[in-house]
Structures are given as structure tokens and as C-alpha cells.
Design a protein around this motif. Structure first.
Motif, mmCIF file in Angstrom:
data_model
loop_
_atom_site.group_PDB
_atom_site.id
_atom_site.type_symbol
_atom_site.label_atom_id
_atom_site.label_comp_id
_atom_site.label_asym_id
_atom_site.label_seq_id
_atom_site.Cartn_x
_atom_site.Cartn_y
_atom_site.Cartn_z
ATOM 1 N N THR A 193 7.521 9.565 -0.510
ATOM 2 C CA THR A 193 6.676 8.379 -0.363
ATOM 3 C C THR A 193 5.707 8.286 -1.522
ATOM 4 O OG1 THR A 193 4.979 9.533 0.922
ATOM 5 C CG2 THR A 193 6.793 8.531 2.160
ATOM 6 N N THR A 194 5.211 7.078 -1.734
ATOM 7 C CA THR A 194 4.205 6.860 -2.765
ATOM 8 C C THR A 194 3.252 5.777 -2.289
ATOM 9 O OG1 THR A 194 3.814 6.285 -5.087
ATOM 10 C CG2 THR A 194 5.650 5.180 -3.989
ATOM 11 N N THR B 273 12.609 12.330 -7.593
ATOM 12 C CA THR B 273 11.359 11.758 -8.087
ATOM 13 C C THR B 273 11.239 10.323 -7.610
ATOM 14 O OG1 THR B 273 11.436 13.133 -10.082
ATOM 15 C CG2 THR B 273 9.969 11.229 -10.105
ATOM 16 N N ILE B 274 10.134 10.024 -6.950
ATOM 17 C CA ILE B 274 9.877 8.663 -6.508
ATOM 18 C C ILE B 274 8.930 8.002 -7.496
ATOM 19 C CG2 ILE B 274 7.927 9.300 -5.008
ATOM 20 C CD1 ILE B 274 8.917 7.086 -3.070
ATOM 21 N N SER B 275 9.184 6.737 -7.784
ATOM 22 C CA SER B 275 8.313 5.980 -8.672
ATOM 23 C C SER B 275 8.324 4.519 -8.237
ATOM 24 C CB SER B 275 8.774 6.103 -10.132
ATOM 25 O OG SER B 275 10.087 5.585 -10.291
ATOM 26 N N ARG B 276 7.361 3.753 -8.740
ATOM 27 C CA ARG B 276 7.314 2.344 -8.359
ATOM 28 C C ARG B 276 6.878 1.500 -9.544
ATOM 29 N NH1 ARG B 276 2.741 1.684 -3.788
ATOM 30 N NH2 ARG B 276 2.884 -0.517 -4.347
ATOM 31 N N ASN C 173 0.802 -1.209 0.000
ATOM 32 C CA ASN C 173 0.000 0.000 0.000
ATOM 33 C C ASN C 173 0.839 1.265 0.000
ATOM 34 O OD1 ASN C 173 -1.561 -1.998 2.336
ATOM 35 N ND2 ASN C 173 -2.496 -1.570 0.349
ATOM 36 N N PHE C 174 2.061 1.124 0.511
ATOM 37 C CA PHE C 174 2.889 2.303 0.771
ATOM 38 C C PHE C 174 4.341 1.932 0.576
ATOM 39 C CE2 PHE C 174 3.900 6.217 3.127
ATOM 40 C CZ PHE C 174 5.165 5.934 3.618
ATOM 41 N N MET C 175 5.084 2.783 -0.125
ATOM 42 C CA MET C 175 6.524 2.623 -0.245
ATOM 43 C C MET C 175 7.155 3.992 -0.104
ATOM 44 S SD MET C 175 6.955 -0.236 -3.262
ATOM 45 C CE MET C 175 8.405 -1.034 -2.563
ATOM 46 N N GLY C 176 8.307 4.028 0.518
ATOM 47 C CA GLY C 176 8.927 5.323 0.729
ATOM 48 C C GLY C 176 10.416 5.241 0.936
ATOM 49 N N TRP C 177 11.022 6.396 0.871
ATOM 50 C CA TRP C 177 12.453 6.548 1.128
ATOM 51 C C TRP C 177 12.646 7.527 2.285
ATOM 52 C CZ3 TRP C 177 16.167 3.629 -0.997
ATOM 53 C CH2 TRP C 177 15.868 2.933 -2.172
ATOM 54 N N TYR C 178 13.546 7.159 3.169
ATOM 55 C CA TYR C 178 13.931 7.993 4.288
ATOM 56 C C TYR C 178 15.450 8.071 4.285
ATOM 57 C CZ TYR C 178 9.166 7.153 5.874
ATOM 58 O OH TYR C 178 7.794 7.092 5.953
ATOM 59 N N ARG C 179 15.992 9.028 5.022
ATOM 60 C CA ARG C 179 17.444 9.122 5.109
ATOM 61 C C ARG C 179 17.858 9.545 6.500
ATOM 62 N NH1 ARG C 179 18.442 14.446 1.212
ATOM 63 N NH2 ARG C 179 17.739 16.040 2.705
ATOM 64 N N GLN C 180 19.077 9.184 6.838
ATOM 65 C CA GLN C 180 19.633 9.542 8.132
ATOM 66 C C GLN C 180 21.074 9.955 7.951
ATOM 67 O OE1 GLN C 180 19.216 6.554 11.196
ATOM 68 N NE2 GLN C 180 19.474 8.079 12.807
ATOM 69 N N ALA C 181 21.340 11.215 8.256
ATOM 70 C CA ALA C 181 22.695 11.743 8.204
ATOM 71 C C ALA C 181 23.353 11.545 9.563
ATOM 72 C CB ALA C 181 22.661 13.216 7.828
ATOM 73 N N PRO C 182 24.673 11.536 9.610
ATOM 74 C CA PRO C 182 25.362 11.346 10.893
ATOM 75 C C PRO C 182 24.928 12.371 11.930
ATOM 76 C CG PRO C 182 26.903 11.150 9.082
ATOM 77 C CD PRO C 182 25.615 11.613 8.487
ATOM 78 N N GLY C 183 24.566 11.897 13.097
ATOM 79 C CA GLY C 183 24.176 12.790 14.180
ATOM 80 C C GLY C 183 22.776 13.353 14.071
ATOM 81 N N LYS C 184 22.023 12.900 13.076
ATOM 82 C CA LYS C 184 20.676 13.424 12.883
ATOM 83 C C LYS C 184 19.654 12.288 12.918
ATOM 84 C CE LYS C 184 21.939 17.486 10.183
ATOM 85 N NZ LYS C 184 21.652 18.268 8.934
ATOM 86 N N GLN C 185 18.406 12.671 13.104
ATOM 87 C CA GLN C 185 17.339 11.681 13.107
ATOM 88 C C GLN C 185 16.970 11.290 11.680
ATOM 89 O OE1 GLN C 185 14.119 13.414 15.409
ATOM 90 N NE2 GLN C 185 14.904 12.509 17.292
ATOM 91 N N ARG C 186 16.390 10.116 11.568
ATOM 92 C CA ARG C 186 15.909 9.672 10.269
ATOM 93 C C ARG C 186 14.762 10.574 9.826
ATOM 94 N NH1 ARG C 186 14.986 3.320 9.274
ATOM 95 N NH2 ARG C 186 17.093 3.441 10.180
#
Length: 120
Positions: free
Chosen positions: A49-50, A67-70, A31-44
Motif C-alpha cells: 500500500t501507499t 515495489t509499489i509506486s504511484r 489518500n490511499f492506494m494499494g494492491w491485494y491478492r487472492q489465491a484459489p481457496g485463500k482469503q484476500r
């Protein structure tokens, strides 16, 4: 359900990368797909998302550049990243939510992360 992310690497500022994340297992629906990121010392943080209805959502930092696609047939989500900046350096994680198996149990799975490094 397992997610396998790929496509990270080292790129100069202004360059592009394309991340991929493939889901595998006894998937009934995603139902849901997404991308997240986490840099050093920071929160995700959320990147993009799509949903199964093809609606998309982007972080302000990603708008106009990413651009996100699936591909539903392949249970794969992509993130095309253009005009990369050093501030985009982070580990990028994919996430997928849906149902699996004969009982249609819900899943919420994360990929292992792929490193993106943007040099100035």
C-alpha cells in the motif's frame, strides 16, 4: 470512482511483471492506494500500500521483491514485481480510497482484478 487494472499474465519463476491501476471519475483526492491478492481457496491478502504522503507498507512476502509506486497526476498506482515465485500466483486487485465530487464524498473502490500466474 472506477479502477482499471492491467498488466497481469503468465511468467516463469524468477521473472517480472508490472501491474498498473488507473482511477477515473470526479476524483478530488486519493489518500490511499494499494494492491491485494487472492489465491484459489485463500482469503484476500494485502500485498502493498501507499498513501498520499508516499509512505509504503509491504507484506512480508513482498518485501525486497515488489515495489509499489504511484503517479498522482495520472491517479495511477503501479506494482513492480520481481523474482516472482509460483506462490505469487493469484488474482491481484487494486484499491483506492479518497474523496470525489463537489460534495467531497468518500470513496473506497476496487479494481476488477488481474490474473498473475507464475510457472515453476
Amino acid at each position: 470512482v472506477q479502477l482499471q487494472a492491467s498488466g497481469g499474465g503468465l511468467v516463469q519463476a524468477g521473472g517480472s511483471l508490472r501491474l498498473s491501476c488507473a482511477a477515473s471519475g470526479s476524483i478530488f483526492s486519493i489518500n490511499f492506494m494499494g494492491w491485494y491478492r487472492q489465491a484459489p481457496g485463500k482469503q484476500r491478502e494485502l500485498v502493498a500500500t501507499t498513501t498520499s504522503f508516499a509512505s509504503t507498507n509491504y507484506a512480508d512476502s513482498a518485501k525486497g521483491r515488489f515495489t509499489i509506486s504511484r503517479d498522482n497526476a495520472k491517479n495511477t498506482v503501479y506494482l513492480q514485481m520481481n523474482s516472482l515465485e509460483p506462490e505469487d500466483t493469484a488474482v491481484y486487485y487494486c484499491n483506492a480510497r479518497g474523496t470525489y465530487g463537489d460534495s467531497l464524498a468518500r470513496f473506497n473502490s476496487w479494481g476488477q482484478g488481474t490474473q498473475v500466474t507464475v510457472s515453476s
